[in-house]
Design a protein around this motif. Structure first.
Motif, PDB file in Angstrom:
ATOM      1  N   ALA A 198       7.299   3.981   4.406  1.00 33.17           N
ATOM      2  CA  ALA A 198       6.841   4.192   5.777  1.00 33.17           C
ATOM      3  C   ALA A 198       5.487   3.516   5.996  1.00 33.17           C
ATOM      4  CB  ALA A 198       6.743   5.687   6.084  1.00 33.17           C
ATOM      5  N   ARG A 199       4.576   3.677   5.046  1.00 29.25           N
ATOM      6  CA  ARG A 199       3.262   3.034   5.176  1.00 29.25           C
ATOM      7  C   ARG A 199       3.406   1.513   5.237  1.00 29.25           C
ATOM      8  NH1 ARG A 199      -1.581   5.575   4.113  1.00 29.25           N
ATOM      9  NH2 ARG A 199      -2.433   3.678   3.186  1.00 29.25           N
ATOM     10  N   ALA A 200       4.250   0.959   4.363  1.00 32.92           N
ATOM     11  CA  ALA A 200       4.438  -0.494   4.335  1.00 32.92           C
ATOM     12  C   ALA A 200       5.027  -0.998   5.651  1.00 32.92           C
ATOM     13  CB  ALA A 200       5.327  -0.892   3.160  1.00 32.92           C
ATOM     14  N   VAL A 201       5.995  -0.271   6.200  1.00 36.43           N
ATOM     15  CA  VAL A 201       6.609  -0.662   7.476  1.00 36.43           C
ATOM     16  C   VAL A 201       5.575  -0.606   8.598  1.00 36.43           C
ATOM     17  CG1 VAL A 201       8.309   0.024   9.222  1.00 36.43           C
ATOM     18  CG2 VAL A 201       8.974  -0.105   6.820  1.00 36.43           C
ATOM     19  N   VAL A 202       4.811   0.463   8.656  1.00 31.81           N
ATOM     20  CA  VAL A 202       3.794   0.591   9.708  1.00 31.81           C
ATOM     21  C   VAL A 202       2.757  -0.519   9.587  1.00 31.81           C
ATOM     22  CG1 VAL A 202       1.902   2.029  10.570  1.00 31.81           C
ATOM     23  CG2 VAL A 202       4.119   3.052  10.067  1.00 31.81           C
ATOM     24  N   LEU A 203       2.301  -0.774   8.377  1.00 27.72           N
ATOM     25  CA  LEU A 203       1.303  -1.837   8.177  1.00 27.72           C
ATOM     26  C   LEU A 203       1.847  -3.189   8.614  1.00 27.72           C
ATOM     27  CD1 LEU A 203      -0.150  -0.739   4.726  1.00 27.72           C
ATOM     28  CD2 LEU A 203      -1.384  -0.797   6.906  1.00 27.72           C
ATOM     29  N   ALA A 204       3.105  -3.471   8.295  1.00 23.94           N
ATOM     30  CA  ALA A 204       3.692  -4.778   8.613  1.00 23.94           C
ATOM     31  C   ALA A 204       4.081  -4.898  10.072  1.00 23.94           C
ATOM     32  CB  ALA A 204       4.904  -5.039   7.719  1.00 23.94           C
ATOM     33  N   VAL A 205       4.796  -3.910  10.588  1.00 26.74           N
ATOM     34  CA  VAL A 205       5.367  -4.027  11.926  1.00 26.74           C
ATOM     35  C   VAL A 205       4.351  -3.683  13.008  1.00 26.74           C
ATOM     36  CG1 VAL A 205       7.172  -3.173  13.469  1.00 26.74           C
ATOM     37  CG2 VAL A 205       7.696  -3.613  11.078  1.00 26.74           C
ATOM     38  N   ILE A 206       3.697  -2.557  12.883  1.00 27.69           N
ATOM     39  CA  ILE A 206       2.759  -2.126  13.915  1.00 27.69           C
ATOM     40  C   ILE A 206       1.374  -2.707  13.660  1.00 27.69           C
ATOM     41  CG2 ILE A 206       1.687  -0.131  15.031  1.00 27.69           C
ATOM     42  CD1 ILE A 206       4.238   1.438  14.266  1.00 27.69           C
ATOM     43  N   ALA A 257       3.242  -9.465   4.261  1.00 25.28           N
ATOM     44  CA  ALA A 257       3.549  -8.758   3.018  1.00 25.28           C
ATOM     45  C   ALA A 257       2.385  -8.884   2.036  1.00 25.28           C
ATOM     46  CB  ALA A 257       4.836  -9.286   2.405  1.00 25.28           C
ATOM     47  N   ALA A 258       1.775 -10.049   1.981  1.00 21.71           N
ATOM     48  CA  ALA A 258       0.631 -10.241   1.079  1.00 21.71           C
ATOM     49  C   ALA A 258      -0.532  -9.335   1.477  1.00 21.71           C
ATOM     50  CB  ALA A 258       0.200 -11.703   1.084  1.00 21.71           C
ATOM     51  N   GLU A 259      -0.762  -9.183   2.767  1.00 20.45           N
ATOM     52  CA  GLU A 259      -1.841  -8.313   3.232  1.00 20.45           C
ATOM     53  C   GLU A 259      -1.527  -6.842   2.974  1.00 20.45           C
ATOM     54  OE1 GLU A 259      -3.603 -11.110   6.850  1.00 20.45           O
ATOM     55  OE2 GLU A 259      -1.873  -9.806   7.237  1.00 20.45           O
ATOM     56  N   VAL A 260      -0.249  -6.475   3.100  1.00 22.55           N
ATOM     57  CA  VAL A 260       0.164  -5.104   2.780  1.00 22.55           C
ATOM     58  C   VAL A 260      -0.079  -4.863   1.293  1.00 22.55           C
ATOM     59  CG1 VAL A 260       2.127  -3.509   2.600  1.00 22.55           C
ATOM     60  CG2 VAL A 260       1.839  -4.906   4.658  1.00 22.55           C
ATOM     61  N   ALA A 261       0.294  -5.816   0.458  1.00 19.84           N
ATOM     62  CA  ALA A 261       0.092  -5.680  -0.985  1.00 19.84           C
ATOM     63  C   ALA A 261      -1.386  -5.497  -1.313  1.00 19.84           C
ATOM     64  CB  ALA A 261       0.646  -6.907  -1.711  1.00 19.84           C
ATOM     65  N   GLU A 262      -2.225  -6.287  -0.689  1.00 22.23           N
ATOM     66  CA  GLU A 262      -3.665  -6.195  -0.944  1.00 22.23           C
ATOM     67  C   GLU A 262      -4.213  -4.852  -0.452  1.00 22.23           C
ATOM     68  OE1 GLU A 262      -7.710  -8.375   0.600  1.00 22.23           O
ATOM     69  OE2 GLU A 262      -5.901  -9.591   0.378  1.00 22.23           O
ATOM     70  N   ARG A 268      -2.937  -2.129  -2.601  1.00 20.05           N
ATOM     71  CA  ARG A 268      -3.244  -2.404  -4.012  1.00 20.05           C
ATOM     72  C   ARG A 268      -1.992  -2.296  -4.886  1.00 20.05           C
ATOM     73  NH1 ARG A 268      -8.577   0.723  -3.145  1.00 20.05           N
ATOM     74  NH2 ARG A 268      -9.988  -1.018  -2.726  1.00 20.05           N
ATOM     75  N   ILE A 269      -0.970  -3.036  -4.444  1.00 19.88           N
ATOM     76  CA  ILE A 269       0.302  -3.085  -5.164  1.00 19.88           C
ATOM     77  C   ILE A 269       0.701  -4.546  -5.313  1.00 19.88           C
ATOM     78  CG2 ILE A 269       1.127  -0.802  -4.436  1.00 19.88           C
ATOM     79  CD1 ILE A 269       2.725  -2.179  -2.215  1.00 19.88           C
ATOM     80  N   PRO A 270       1.620  -4.858  -6.245  1.00 19.59           N
ATOM     81  CA  PRO A 270       2.081  -6.246  -6.377  1.00 19.59           C
ATOM     82  C   PRO A 270       2.799  -6.724  -5.106  1.00 19.59           C
ATOM     83  CG  PRO A 270       2.719  -4.946  -8.294  1.00 19.59           C
ATOM     84  CD  PRO A 270       2.183  -3.986  -7.270  1.00 19.59           C
ATOM     85  N   LEU A 271       2.744  -8.012  -4.850  1.00 18.78           N
ATOM     86  CA  LEU A 271       3.367  -8.598  -3.665  1.00 18.78           C
ATOM     87  C   LEU A 271       4.861  -8.273  -3.613  1.00 18.78           C
ATOM     88  CD1 LEU A 271       3.318 -10.349  -1.130  1.00 18.78           C
ATOM     89  CD2 LEU A 271       3.542 -12.362  -2.613  1.00 18.78           C
ATOM     90  N   GLY A 272       5.553  -8.408  -4.718  1.00 14.45           N
ATOM     91  CA  GLY A 272       6.984  -8.114  -4.757  1.00 14.45           C
ATOM     92  C   GLY A 272       7.284  -6.666  -4.369  1.00 14.45           C
ATOM     93  N   THR A 273       6.431  -5.755  -4.800  1.00 17.07           N
ATOM     94  CA  THR A 273       6.597  -4.344  -4.444  1.00 17.07           C
ATOM     95  C   THR A 273       6.405  -4.145  -2.944  1.00 17.07           C
ATOM     96  OG1 THR A 273       5.810  -3.691  -6.636  1.00 17.07           O
ATOM     97  CG2 THR A 273       5.763  -1.995  -4.914  1.00 17.07           C
ATOM     98  N   ALA A 274       5.395  -4.805  -2.381  1.00 15.65           N
ATOM     99  CA  ALA A 274       5.156  -4.704  -0.936  1.00 15.65           C
ATOM    100  C   ALA A 274       6.355  -5.227  -0.158  1.00 15.65           C
ATOM    101  CB  ALA A 274       3.892  -5.470  -0.557  1.00 15.65           C
ATOM    102  N   LYS A 275       6.878  -6.376  -0.573  1.00 13.74           N
ATOM    103  CA  LYS A 275       8.044  -6.946   0.105  1.00 13.74           C
ATOM    104  C   LYS A 275       9.240  -6.013   0.024  1.00 13.74           C
ATOM    105  CE  LYS A 275       6.920 -11.839  -0.486  1.00 13.74           C
ATOM    106  NZ  LYS A 275       7.350 -13.101  -1.116  1.00 13.74           N
ATOM    107  N   THR A 276       9.455  -5.432  -1.151  1.00 12.53           N
ATOM    108  CA  THR A 276      10.580  -4.518  -1.338  1.00 12.53           C
ATOM    109  C   THR A 276      10.423  -3.282  -0.473  1.00 12.53           C
ATOM    110  OG1 THR A 276      10.948  -5.304  -3.588  1.00 12.53           O
ATOM    111  CG2 THR A 276      11.844  -3.126  -3.039  1.00 12.53           C
ATOM    112  N   ARG A 277       9.224  -2.730  -0.403  1.00 11.53           N
ATOM    113  CA  ARG A 277       9.001  -1.541   0.421  1.00 11.53           C
ATOM    114  C   ARG A 277       9.247  -1.842   1.900  1.00 11.53           C
ATOM    115  NH1 ARG A 277       3.550   1.177  -2.273  1.00 11.53           N
ATOM    116  NH2 ARG A 277       4.557   1.757  -4.241  1.00 11.53           N
ATOM    117  N   ILE A 278       8.752  -2.969   2.364  1.00 15.91           N
ATOM    118  CA  ILE A 278       8.946  -3.343   3.774  1.00 15.91           C
ATOM    119  C   ILE A 278      10.435  -3.545   4.044  1.00 15.91           C
ATOM    120  CG2 ILE A 278       8.513  -5.111   5.526  1.00 15.91           C
ATOM    121  CD1 ILE A 278       5.788  -5.599   4.031  1.00 15.91           C
ATOM    122  N   ARG A 279      11.074  -4.357   3.218  1.00 17.29           N
ATOM    123  CA  ARG A 279      12.490  -4.663   3.412  1.00 17.29           C
ATOM    124  C   ARG A 279      13.348  -3.403   3.332  1.00 17.29           C
ATOM    125  NH1 ARG A 279      13.633  -7.156  -1.025  1.00 17.29           N
ATOM    126  NH2 ARG A 279      12.362  -8.950  -0.508  1.00 17.29           N
TER     127      ARG A 279
END
Length: 190
Positions: free
Chosen positions: A143-151, A156-161, A164-175
């Motif tokens: 939910a946090r990743a979706v809100v950060l990305a969409v709203i 995805a790189a900014e969500v990861a930063e 404080r998670i790996p980029l791949g994890t951020a992408k997976t959470r958003i997707r």
């Protein structure tokens, strides 16, 4: 009394061929024939009447410029034109996307969005409440990743930063979060 030209009765592919050689009556007939589906698709993607009008106009311009390259073997004229329209509409929506929210405002945005209570100014719209409800059913990290990305407008790189998670994890959470929300929406529609 409405006067129709021969172009009004021409097959779709013939209209495109005539469009390629700048036949004015073919251009008018082409727009008349396809303005409904083009505007309808533009409106469904943009959800903004004024932007949909601009998208439809740009789609017809692009079709006119690309008319010489149309190949009837690759699909119908309507499919070709709606593909152009969809691409223009997506580009327009992306161009209008809000600038990323400042970092100081992100936590407030996350808190108000994830609380399932629409912030003041939303008018309590049913869509906002339904989206917030679907969002609240996601695991917190998705939910946090979706809100950060969409709203929040973060990549995805900014969500990861930020998280404080790996980029791949951020992408997976958003997707995964967006997929779960889409499936929930489809289930509600059925």
């Amino acid at each position: 009394m409405t006067v129709f030209s021969l172009a009004d009765r021409a097959p779709d592919a013939a209209l495109v061929s005539a469009l390629a050689v700048n036949d004015e009556s073919a251009a008018v007939a082409f727009v008349r024939r396809f303005q409904g589906p083009v505007f309808g698709l533009a409106l469904s993607v943009t959800r903004d009447r004024a932007l949909a009008e601009d998208v439809a106009q740009e789609a017809f311009l692009r079709a006119w410029r690309a008319a010489a390259s149309y190949d009837v073997r690759r699909g119908s004229v309507l499919t070709w034109l709606l593909t152009i329209t969809r691409n223009v509409a997506i580009d327009a929506v992306r161009a209008r996307r809000a600038a990323p929210v400042e970092s100081g405002e992100l936590e407030l945005l996350l808190a108000t969005t994830l609380s399932a209570t629409p912030p003041d100014g939303t008018g309590g719209r049913v869509e906002s409440l339904a989206a917030a409800e679907r969002l609240s059913r996601l695991p917190a990290e998705q939910a946090r990743a979706v809100v950060l990305a969409v709203i929040g407008g973060r990549t995805a790189a900014e969500v990861a930063e930020y998280e404080r998670i790996p980029l791949g994890t951020a992408k997976t959470r958003i997707r995964s979060g967006l997929l779960r929300m889409r499936l929930a929406l489809e289930a509600e529609r059925d």
